[in-house]
Design a protein around this motif. Structure first.
Motif, PDB file in Angstrom:
ATOM      1  N   TYR A 181       0.739  -1.287  -0.013  1.00 50.72           N
ATOM      2  CA  TYR A 181      -0.004  -0.065   0.006  1.00 50.72           C
ATOM      3  C   TYR A 181       0.910   1.168   0.061  1.00 50.72           C
ATOM      4  CZ  TYR A 181      -4.350   2.539   0.945  1.00 50.72           C
ATOM      5  OH  TYR A 181      -5.570   3.299   0.851  1.00 50.72           O
ATOM      6  N   ALA A 182       1.742   1.197   0.822  1.00 52.56           N
ATOM      7  CA  ALA A 182       2.778   2.464   0.945  1.00 52.56           C
ATOM      8  C   ALA A 182       3.557   2.429  -0.256  1.00 52.56           C
ATOM      9  CB  ALA A 182       3.913   2.133   2.269  1.00 52.56           C
ATOM     10  N   SER A 183       4.103   1.547  -1.049  1.00 50.76           N
ATOM     11  CA  SER A 183       4.787   1.739  -2.272  1.00 50.76           C
ATOM     12  C   SER A 183       4.030   2.287  -3.210  1.00 50.76           C
ATOM     13  CB  SER A 183       5.471   0.380  -2.572  1.00 50.76           C
ATOM     14  OG  SER A 183       4.314  -0.458  -2.746  1.00 50.76           O
ATOM     15  N   VAL A 184       2.649   2.146  -3.274  1.00 44.83           N
ATOM     16  CA  VAL A 184       2.083   2.495  -4.544  1.00 44.83           C
ATOM     17  C   VAL A 184       1.948   4.167  -4.328  1.00 44.83           C
ATOM     18  CG1 VAL A 184      -0.226   3.229  -5.156  1.00 44.83           C
ATOM     19  CG2 VAL A 184       0.433   0.727  -4.672  1.00 44.83           C
ATOM     20  N   GLY A 185       2.033   4.730  -2.977  1.00 47.50           N
ATOM     21  CA  GLY A 185       1.958   6.104  -2.567  1.00 47.50           C
ATOM     22  C   GLY A 185       3.514   6.629  -2.904  1.00 47.50           C
ATOM     23  N   ILE A 186       4.527   6.044  -2.576  1.00 42.03           N
ATOM     24  CA  ILE A 186       5.816   6.401  -2.810  1.00 42.03           C
ATOM     25  C   ILE A 186       5.872   6.668  -4.237  1.00 42.03           C
ATOM     26  CG2 ILE A 186       8.266   6.200  -2.532  1.00 42.03           C
ATOM     27  CD1 ILE A 186       6.743   6.382   0.031  1.00 42.03           C
ATOM     28  N   TYR A 187       5.489   5.343  -5.070  1.00 42.20           N
ATOM     29  CA  TYR A 187       5.803   5.396  -6.644  1.00 42.20           C
ATOM     30  C   TYR A 187       4.949   6.548  -7.186  1.00 42.20           C
ATOM     31  CZ  TYR A 187       5.898   3.734 -11.435  1.00 42.20           C
ATOM     32  OH  TYR A 187       5.796   3.819 -12.669  1.00 42.20           O
ATOM     33  N   SER A 188       3.855   6.852  -6.697  1.00 46.68           N
ATOM     34  CA  SER A 188       3.105   7.933  -7.481  1.00 46.68           C
ATOM     35  C   SER A 188       3.519   9.344  -7.083  1.00 46.68           C
ATOM     36  CB  SER A 188       1.609   8.093  -6.946  1.00 46.68           C
ATOM     37  OG  SER A 188       1.537   8.328  -5.622  1.00 46.68           O
ATOM     38  N   MET A 189       4.464   9.533  -5.796  1.00 44.78           N
ATOM     39  CA  MET A 189       5.265  10.593  -5.641  1.00 44.78           C
ATOM     40  C   MET A 189       6.410  10.685  -6.682  1.00 44.78           C
ATOM     41  SD  MET A 189       4.941  10.835  -1.335  1.00 44.78           S
ATOM     42  CE  MET A 189       6.041  11.835  -1.225  1.00 44.78           C
ATOM     43  N   LEU A 190       7.074   9.279  -6.575  1.00 48.05           N
ATOM     44  CA  LEU A 190       8.308   9.616  -7.622  1.00 48.05           C
ATOM     45  C   LEU A 190       7.566  10.136  -8.788  1.00 48.05           C
ATOM     46  CD1 LEU A 190      10.048   6.256  -6.472  1.00 48.05           C
ATOM     47  CD2 LEU A 190      10.428   8.558  -5.694  1.00 48.05           C
ATOM     48  N   LYS A 191       6.691   9.761  -9.306  1.00 46.38           N
ATOM     49  CA  LYS A 191       6.111  10.169 -10.779  1.00 46.38           C
ATOM     50  C   LYS A 191       5.675  11.714 -10.947  1.00 46.38           C
ATOM     51  CE  LYS A 191       4.878   7.288 -13.752  1.00 46.38           C
ATOM     52  NZ  LYS A 191       5.297   6.523 -14.753  1.00 46.38           N
ATOM     53  N   GLY A 192       5.848  12.309  -9.671  1.00 49.26           N
ATOM     54  CA  GLY A 192       5.715  13.772  -9.813  1.00 49.26           C
ATOM     55  C   GLY A 192       4.234  14.074  -9.024  1.00 49.26           C
ATOM     56  N   GLY A 193       3.601  13.154  -8.584  1.00 48.44           N
ATOM     57  CA  GLY A 193       2.195  13.508  -7.970  1.00 48.44           C
ATOM     58  C   GLY A 193       2.400  13.484  -6.459  1.00 48.44           C
ATOM     59  N   HIS A 194       1.112  13.639  -5.745  1.00 44.54           N
ATOM     60  CA  HIS A 194       1.043  13.946  -4.517  1.00 44.54           C
ATOM     61  C   HIS A 194       1.219  12.273  -3.890  1.00 44.54           C
ATOM     62  CE1 HIS A 194      -0.012  17.955  -4.684  1.00 44.54           C
ATOM     63  NE2 HIS A 194      -0.755  17.435  -5.498  1.00 44.54           N
ATOM     64  N   PHE A 195       1.146  12.141  -2.600  1.00 38.24           N
ATOM     65  CA  PHE A 195       1.216  10.828  -1.977  1.00 38.24           C
ATOM     66  C   PHE A 195      -0.154  10.094  -2.297  1.00 38.24           C
ATOM     67  CE2 PHE A 195       2.764   7.481   0.498  1.00 38.24           C
ATOM     68  CZ  PHE A 195       1.752   7.013   1.596  1.00 38.24           C
ATOM     69  N   LEU A 196      -0.071   8.839  -2.726  1.00 41.13           N
ATOM     70  CA  LEU A 196      -1.425   8.155  -3.168  1.00 41.13           C
ATOM     71  C   LEU A 196      -2.217   8.891  -4.171  1.00 41.13           C
ATOM     72  CD1 LEU A 196      -2.547   6.682   0.104  1.00 41.13           C
ATOM     73  CD2 LEU A 196      -1.629   5.415  -1.553  1.00 41.13           C
ATOM     74  N   ASP A 197      -1.496   9.425  -5.103  1.00 39.02           N
ATOM     75  CA  ASP A 197      -2.168  10.098  -6.185  1.00 39.02           C
ATOM     76  C   ASP A 197      -2.186   9.376  -7.427  1.00 39.02           C
ATOM     77  OD1 ASP A 197      -3.231  11.743  -8.114  1.00 39.02           O
ATOM     78  OD2 ASP A 197      -1.709  13.297  -7.949  1.00 39.02           O
TER      79      ASP A 197
END
Lengths: 118, 88, 118, 330
Positions: D266-282
């Motif tokens: 669950y957390a890695s999805v959030g981090i990954y979307s932050m890496l892609k430039g969005g917010h946490f869990l975006d």
């Protein structure tokens, strides 16, 4: 008569809340207190869900030809509350098991004064 | 057709009430388990019929979960009852 | 279409009749083992009839599959549950009506022998 | 018609709650509590809360009843007589009850479409969510996408409940000499029929749990319900065959790993979307087209929640069942 129909849900919710409350207060056994707590909790869930219901609405799953939906937001809130409720019940029950192992009893009046004995 | 479904709904409610009184007023614990079991299977039927009455047949998932939970609850009650089994 | 409706309402009504007879049997029968007999058999027949009645209402789609799954699941689990309950009751020492009457007769005879003995 | 069903079910619920108060045999109390949560799940179905009924039935009537029964196996079945007079609690309860009922008198009538609750926030989500998230099940789209961070917190709460229970009861270790004579209480040895039928239906239950897991977007279901149903399948296996058999299938160590894996997913999805430039869990950033990104995001976090809840519920059951078996052997 329609006045009673409008508020019957809320009155039963209050009645269940008080039943759970009474069980928690007057129960001697800890497991029964946990059951009373769960009864109280479920009645709170029912209060939220009855508020979200629209009389001719259907379940908030999009389907063609349906215009009126019941309010999905209380459902999300209660979904979380149920799972967290079970988590706290599990921890509560494990505390009861430890109390039984430490004091040998789970009847509230029996182990109240056990601590000063130690 | 909906009138028949409504009548079936009310009839199942009456049967559930009877099973509930049996579960509440049981002489022995086994009667209570029997009442709970009958109540469970009737709930499964009730949801299926209400689903069709309201025209939303995706309630059937919940009916399946009911059948599941009823069976597992029954096995759990029997299993843990044999641990602490003084016949009262 | 009317024939389908008539047939499914007949099925539903007979299912309800058996379910109701089971519920009444639950109260009228003298001892536990006859009650288990009444409840479990009428449960199974009521499930078959009512779900068959509902099957006629659906066009052939996902709901039919779900109804078949419920029917098959209940046909496997509800007789097993009643069997396990009766076996556990028997194992737990519950007596049938005949046996309990016999036991009372024996106890009466023993008491008479003790009085005759004194 | 729906109102009539509602009234009858609510009165049955009230009678069950009353009966639970005055019962001394705790076994009957727990069984009636099983009926109570089953009935309240029925009322949720009648009030169109389909997902909530699903969770309440699976979690309330399933897991809570099993845990309470195993606690009763440890702490004894009947409640001792309560010497304190019950007048004071009754007075307190009646006073608060009267105040609450007085409070409900000026609440909006039940079921009216123009209640204030339906005017403010709900219309926005009912109209916008198909365009922004694109899932038919509005509850899942709000739970997983709009309110993803809260659901993440909830998964961590469930994980910490497992940590709490394991620290209190001690993690259930798989005894290596599990086939020695000490394992007296080895499941329903006598019930041959039950063992055969259990072997037949446990795969069905797991199959249904997977269906619920991936059907969560289109109908009632989702990660929590699927995790609980899968855990219920293994609980049935542990109940019918002995606990040590179940531990050989799914060992406690593996469950603790699985629980942390679920939360990590669950957390890695959030981090990954932050890496892609969005917010946490975006989730919009997860794929080129935002709607597809939403689908990916919700699918993966529901999977993470399902794995975490399955591992937590099963390891809590292991901890309790281990205590029950340990207490009966000595």
């Amino acid at each position: 008569m329609s006045y009673v129909l409008d508020y019957y849900n809320y009155w039963v919710v209050v009645f269940l809340m008080m039943a759970g409350f009474y069980t928690v207060i007057s129960a001697n056994n800890l497991v029964k207190k946990i059951v009373g707590l769960n009864i109280f909790q479920t009645s709170v869930f029912m209060l939220y869900i009855t508020m979200g219901k629209v009389s001719d609405g259907t379940a908030p799953i999009l389907a063609e030809g349906v215009t009126q939906y019941s309010n999905p937001l209380p459902h999300v809130l209660i979904l979380t509350a149920i799972v967290v409720g079970v988590a706290t019940t599990a921890v509560g029950l494990s505390l009861i098991v430890r109390i039984k192992r430490a004091y040998g009893t789970v009847e509230e009046n029996e182990f109240e004064n056990k601590d000063d004995a130690i | 057709m909906t009138a028949v479904l409504a009548a079936v709904c009310i009839a199942i409610l009456v049967i559930m009430a009877l099973a509930l009184t049996r579960a509440m007023k049981a002489p022995t614990v086994y009667d209570r388990i029997l009442g709970v079991n009958m109540f469970g299977t009737k709930t499964v039927l009730f949801i299926a019929v209400v689903g069709y009455l309201m025209g939303r047949p995706e309630f059937l998932d919940i009916a399946i979960v009911y059948a599941l939970i009823n069976f597992i609850g029954m096995v759990a009650v029997l299993r843990y009852f044999e641990y602490t089994a003084p016949i009262d | 279409m009317l024939v389908l409706d008539i047939v499914s309402s007949i099925l539903l009504m007979t299912g309800i009749f058996f379910g109701f007879s089971g519920a009444v049997g639950l109260f009228r029968f003298p001892d536990f083992f006859t009650r288990v007999h009444a409840a479990s058999i009428t449960d199974s027949i009521a499930v078959i009839l009512i779900i068959a009645g509902l099957l006629l209402q659906t066009s052939f789609d996902l709901n039919t599959a779900k109804l078949m799954f419920i029917l098959m699941f209940l046909m496997i689990t509800s007789p097993t549950a009643s069997h396990a309950l009766a076996k556990s009751a028997r194992h737990g020492g519950l007596l049938t009506l005949g046996e309990s009457k016999q036991q009372q007769k024996q106890q009466k005879e023993q008491m008479q022998q003790q009085e005759a003995g004194q | 018609m729906a109102v009539l069903i509602d009234l009858v079910l609510l009165s049955m619920l009230a009678i069950t709650a009353l009966r639970v108060i005055f019962l001394k045999d705790l076994f009957a109390v727990v069984m009636l509590f099983g009926i109570y949560s089953l009935l309240s799940a029925l009322i949720f179905v009648n009030l169109d809360a389909v997902d909530v009924a699903f969770t309440e039935a699976a979690v309330g009537a399933g897991i809570s009843t099993v845990l309470m029964l195993s606690t009763l196996a440890l702490t004894g079945r009947t409640e001792k007589e309560n010497k304190r007079s019950s007048v004071l609690p009754l007075l307190v309860v009646i006073a608060t009850g009267a105040a609450l009922i007085y409070g409900t008198l000026d609440m909006p009538p039940f079921g009216a479409a123009d209640n204030p609750i339906h005017q403010h926030v709900a219309p926005r989500y009912i109209e916008e969510s198909p365009k922004e998230v694109g899932l038919p099940n509005l509850v899942t789209s709000v739970l997983a996408s709009y309110r993803g961070f809260d659901t993440f917190g909830e998964t961590v709460v469930v994980f910490s409940a497992m940590v709490g229970v394991l620290s209190l009861l001690g993690a259930a270790r798989r005894r290596e000499n599990s086939d020695d004579a000490a394992v007296i209480v080895a499941g329903f040895k006598g019930h041959k029929v039950l063992r055969v039928v259990a072997k037949l239906i446990i795969p069905l239950i797991i199959l249904f749990a997977l269906y619920v897991q991936f059907h969560g977007d289109f109908g009632p279901g989702g990660g929590f319900q699927a995790g609980v149903i899968a855990a219920a399948a293994f609980i049935l296996y542990a109940l019918v065959f002995s606990l040590s058999h179940a531990m050989q299938v799914v060992s406690p160590k593996f469950l603790q790993l699985l629980a942390s894996l679920g939360v990590l997913l669950y957390a890695s999805v959030g981090i990954y979307s932050m890496l892609k430039g969005g917010h946490f869990l975006d989730y919009n950033k997860l794929a080129a087209d935002p709607l597809v990104g939403q689908h990916f995001g919700i699918l993966i976090i529901e999977l993470g929640v399902g794995i975490a809840v399955f591992a937590v519920m099963l390891s809590i059951f292991y901890a309790f069942a281990h205590q029950v078996e340990r207490s009966t052997i000595k």
